[in-house]
Design a protein around this motif. Structure first.
Motif, short mmCIF file in Angstrom:
data_model
loop_
_atom_site.label_atom_id
_atom_site.label_comp_id
_atom_site.label_asym_id
_atom_site.label_seq_id
_atom_site.Cartn_x
_atom_site.Cartn_y
_atom_site.Cartn_z
N MET A 147 0.82 -1.22 0.00
CA MET A 147 0.00 0.00 0.00
C MET A 147 0.85 1.27 0.00
O MET A 147 0.37 2.34 -0.32
CB MET A 147 -0.92 0.01 1.23
CG MET A 147 -2.07 -0.95 1.12
SD MET A 147 -3.22 -0.45 -0.16
CE MET A 147 -4.38 -1.79 -0.06
N GLY A 148 2.08 1.20 0.42
CA GLY A 148 2.88 2.40 0.50
C GLY A 148 4.30 2.06 0.93
O GLY A 148 4.73 0.90 0.84
N VAL A 149 5.03 3.06 1.41
CA VAL A 149 6.42 2.86 1.82
C VAL A 149 6.57 3.24 3.30
O VAL A 149 5.65 3.76 3.91
CB VAL A 149 7.36 3.73 0.95
CG1 VAL A 149 7.34 3.26 -0.48
CG2 VAL A 149 6.96 5.19 1.03
N ILE A 150 7.72 2.99 3.83
CA ILE A 150 7.96 3.26 5.25
C ILE A 150 7.81 4.75 5.54
O ILE A 150 7.26 5.16 6.56
CB ILE A 150 9.35 2.76 5.66
CG1 ILE A 150 9.42 1.24 5.51
CG2 ILE A 150 9.68 3.17 7.09
CD1 ILE A 150 10.79 0.66 5.82
N ASP A 151 8.34 5.57 4.68
CA ASP A 151 8.21 7.02 4.83
C ASP A 151 7.32 7.52 3.70
O ASP A 151 7.64 7.30 2.53
CB ASP A 151 9.59 7.68 4.74
CG ASP A 151 9.53 9.19 4.99
OD1 ASP A 151 8.53 9.63 5.58
OD2 ASP A 151 10.48 9.88 4.60
N PRO A 152 6.14 8.09 3.95
CA PRO A 152 5.70 8.75 5.19
C PRO A 152 4.90 7.86 6.14
O PRO A 152 4.20 8.40 7.00
CB PRO A 152 4.82 9.86 4.65
CG PRO A 152 4.18 9.27 3.45
CD PRO A 152 5.22 8.39 2.84
N ALA A 153 4.96 6.55 5.99
CA ALA A 153 4.31 5.62 6.93
C ALA A 153 2.81 5.82 7.01
O ALA A 153 2.22 5.73 8.08
CB ALA A 153 4.95 5.74 8.32
N ARG A 154 2.22 6.16 5.89
CA ARG A 154 0.76 6.27 5.83
C ARG A 154 0.32 6.08 4.38
O ARG A 154 1.17 6.07 3.48
CB ARG A 154 0.28 7.64 6.33
CG ARG A 154 0.74 8.80 5.48
CD ARG A 154 0.35 10.13 6.09
NE ARG A 154 0.85 11.26 5.30
CZ ARG A 154 0.18 11.81 4.29
NH1 ARG A 154 -1.00 11.33 3.91
NH2 ARG A 154 0.70 12.84 3.63
N ILE A 155 -0.96 5.94 4.18
CA ILE A 155 -1.51 5.78 2.84
C ILE A 155 -2.07 7.12 2.39
O ILE A 155 -2.84 7.76 3.12
CB ILE A 155 -2.61 4.70 2.82
CG1 ILE A 155 -2.01 3.35 3.25
CG2 ILE A 155 -3.23 4.58 1.44
CD1 ILE A 155 -3.01 2.24 3.38
N PHE A 156 -1.71 7.55 1.20
CA PHE A 156 -2.18 8.83 0.69
C PHE A 156 -3.67 8.77 0.36
O PHE A 156 -4.22 7.71 0.05
CB PHE A 156 -1.40 9.23 -0.55
CG PHE A 156 0.02 9.62 -0.27
CD1 PHE A 156 0.31 10.82 0.37
CD2 PHE A 156 1.07 8.80 -0.64
CE1 PHE A 156 1.62 11.20 0.64
CE2 PHE A 156 2.38 9.15 -0.38
CZ PHE A 156 2.66 10.36 0.26
#
Length: 209
Positions: A147-156
């Motif tokens: 779903m995403g990457v470690i940084d920013p550690a959230r889903i857009f």
């Protein structure tokens, strides 16, 4: 003059033109619709007419809707839609708007509700590709994956994910009116329109001609 009418999607077929070319068309039962209310700049601040479509028992609509029709001595209609028109001088409450308000060769916009598919996954809803169907993948071939990457550690926001698919209002622009059968209240437009067979659609002049 801006024109509009309520219709019911009958289905798709094909028509041959004078050169023998095949034209795919959607057949719409357009009207007859009755003018249920007339709005003017003096009374409401803009020009519009409300059209009613399809007779229905009074118990199928709310008391407010039934009273809205009976106040003007009209039979209760199942569907009610307002169309903003530039000139409404030729229309009065109780008048009938039929399919012949449009003619072959005109361009129209058709609005309808798309087919509902319920809660759907990303493969069906967004056409995502599946994960590899080979050793080591496990029973997750139709899952969305990372779903995403470690940084920013959230889903857009606006990430395409599983959810409600379909059952939304869609307008198809610039459809050609191929044929109008005034006797049977049928309008044939080129191409496909939203919704399932029997669905209610709204037809009006195109806004981007």
């Amino acid at each position: 003059m801006v024109k509009g009418i309520i219709g019911k999607k009958i289905g798709m077929t094909q028509i041959f033109d004078e050169k023998g070319n095949v034209i795919p068309v959607t057949v719409i039962e357009a009207g007859p619709c009755v003018v249920a209310q007339k709005k003017t700049v003096e009374t409401d601040g803009y020009n519009a007419v409300q059209l009613g479509f399809m007779d229905t028992p009074e118990k199928r609509v709310s008391k407010a809707e039934a009273g809205h029709f009976k106040k003007n001595g009209l039979t209760v209609k199942r569907h009610l839609k307002e169309f903003r028109l530039d000139d409404i001088s030729g229309l009065n409450v109780g008048d009938t708007v039929a399919a012949d308000v449009f003619a072959a060769g005109e361009k129209v916009d058709v609005t309808g509700m798309t087919k509902g598919h319920g809660y759907s996954g990303v493969v069906k809803r967004w056409n995502h590709h599946t994960l590899r169907a080979t050793h080591g993948t496990g029973p997750i071939h139709r899952q969305p994956g990372s779903m995403g990457v470690i940084d920013p550690a959230r889903i857009f926001k606006n990430k395409k994910m599983a959810g409600q698919y379909g059952n939304e209002q869609v307008t198809v622009l610039n459809l050609d009116v191929v044929k109008v059968d005034a006797d049977k209240n049928l309008i044939a437009v080129k191409g496909a329109i939203p919704g399932a067979k029997g669905g209610i659609v709204f037809i009006r002049n195109t806004v981007k001609a």
